[in-house]
Design a protein around this motif. Structure first.
Motif, PDB file in Angstrom:
ATOM      1  N   MET A   1      59.963  27.370  21.840  1.00 46.11           N
ATOM      2  CA  MET A   1      61.362  26.995  21.820  1.00 46.11           C
ATOM      3  C   MET A   1      62.445  28.038  20.881  1.00 46.11           C
ATOM      4  N   ALA A   4      62.595  30.768  23.255  1.00 49.78           N
ATOM      5  CA  ALA A   4      64.021  31.259  24.168  1.00 49.78           C
ATOM      6  C   ALA A   4      64.897  31.241  23.041  1.00 49.78           C
ATOM      7  N   ALA A   5      64.523  30.412  21.598  1.00 48.26           N
ATOM      8  CA  ALA A   5      66.010  31.540  20.762  1.00 48.26           C
ATOM      9  C   ALA A   5      66.093  32.449  20.990  1.00 48.26           C
ATOM     10  N   THR A   8      67.215  33.895  23.945  1.00 51.40           N
ATOM     11  CA  THR A   8      69.192  34.173  24.327  1.00 51.40           C
ATOM     12  C   THR A   8      69.769  34.998  23.057  1.00 51.40           C
ATOM     13  N   ARG A  47      74.496  27.471  27.247  1.00 47.59           N
ATOM     14  CA  ARG A  47      72.708  27.408  26.782  1.00 47.59           C
ATOM     15  C   ARG A  47      72.341  27.458  25.095  1.00 47.59           C
ATOM     16  N   GLN A  48      73.223  28.711  24.263  1.00 48.03           N
ATOM     17  CA  GLN A  48      72.801  28.445  23.340  1.00 48.03           C
ATOM     18  C   GLN A  48      72.766  27.000  22.499  1.00 48.03           C
ATOM     19  N   GLN A  50      73.609  24.651  23.935  1.00 47.21           N
ATOM     20  CA  GLN A  50      72.515  23.227  24.209  1.00 47.21           C
ATOM     21  C   GLN A  50      71.385  23.167  23.638  1.00 47.21           C
ATOM     22  N   GLN A  51      70.911  24.526  23.171  1.00 46.39           N
ATOM     23  CA  GLN A  51      69.738  25.113  22.554  1.00 46.39           C
ATOM     24  C   GLN A  51      70.018  23.989  21.008  1.00 46.39           C
ATOM     25  N   GLN A  52      70.322  24.829  20.415  1.00 47.50           N
ATOM     26  CA  GLN A  52      71.445  24.427  18.853  1.00 47.50           C
ATOM     27  C   GLN A  52      71.687  23.042  18.616  1.00 47.50           C
ATOM     28  N   GLN A  54      69.826  20.908  20.700  1.00 50.38           N
ATOM     29  CA  GLN A  54      68.526  20.095  20.961  1.00 50.38           C
ATOM     30  C   GLN A  54      67.325  20.173  20.220  1.00 50.38           C
ATOM     31  N   LEU A  55      67.890  21.290  19.203  1.00 51.33           N
ATOM     32  CA  LEU A  55      67.406  21.504  17.978  1.00 51.33           C
ATOM     33  C   LEU A  55      67.567  20.896  16.660  1.00 51.33           C
ATOM     34  N   GLU A  58      66.434  17.522  17.574  1.00 47.56           N
ATOM     35  CA  GLU A  58      64.683  17.060  16.866  1.00 47.56           C
ATOM     36  C   GLU A  58      64.330  16.977  15.929  1.00 47.56           C
TER      37      GLU A  58
END
Length: 92
Positions: A1, A4-5, A8, A47-48, A50-52, A54-55, A58
């Motif tokens: 993960m 991926a960050a 990006t 996308r960034q 959404q990833q943030q 998601q982090l 978590e």
């Protein structure tokens, strides 16, 4: 993960460098390329984001909620009083 960050972030750096170049659309192809670049930049930002998120989710799952503090219960000091034929309780 994390990889991926980082990838990006590298893409965002490349996209921001490309956007730093001022392109004056003199023909239709340049305008199309500018629009495509903007669309790609928007996709990357989504996308960034959404990833943030998601982090963050978590991290929130990993935090264990604290137990409720135990509060001592104070018992009332009640006394019964008989006055004539009436019984009354006096609590302090």
């Amino acid at each position: 993960m994390i990889a991926a960050a980082l990838s990006t972030a590298a893409l965002l750096g490349a996209a921001s460098y490309a956007s730093a170049q001022v392109v004056i659309p003199t023909d239709r192809n340049a305008l199309i390329q500018q629009n495509e670049l903007q669309a790609l930049r928007n996709q990357l930002q989504r996308r960034q984001f959404q990833q943030q998120q998601q982090l963050y989710r978590e991290q929130d799952r990993q935090i264990v909620p604290k137990a409720r503090p135990e509060v001592p219960i104070v018992k009332q000091n009640c006394q019964s009083q008989v006055i004539g034929t009436t019984i009354s309780r006096v609590c302090r």
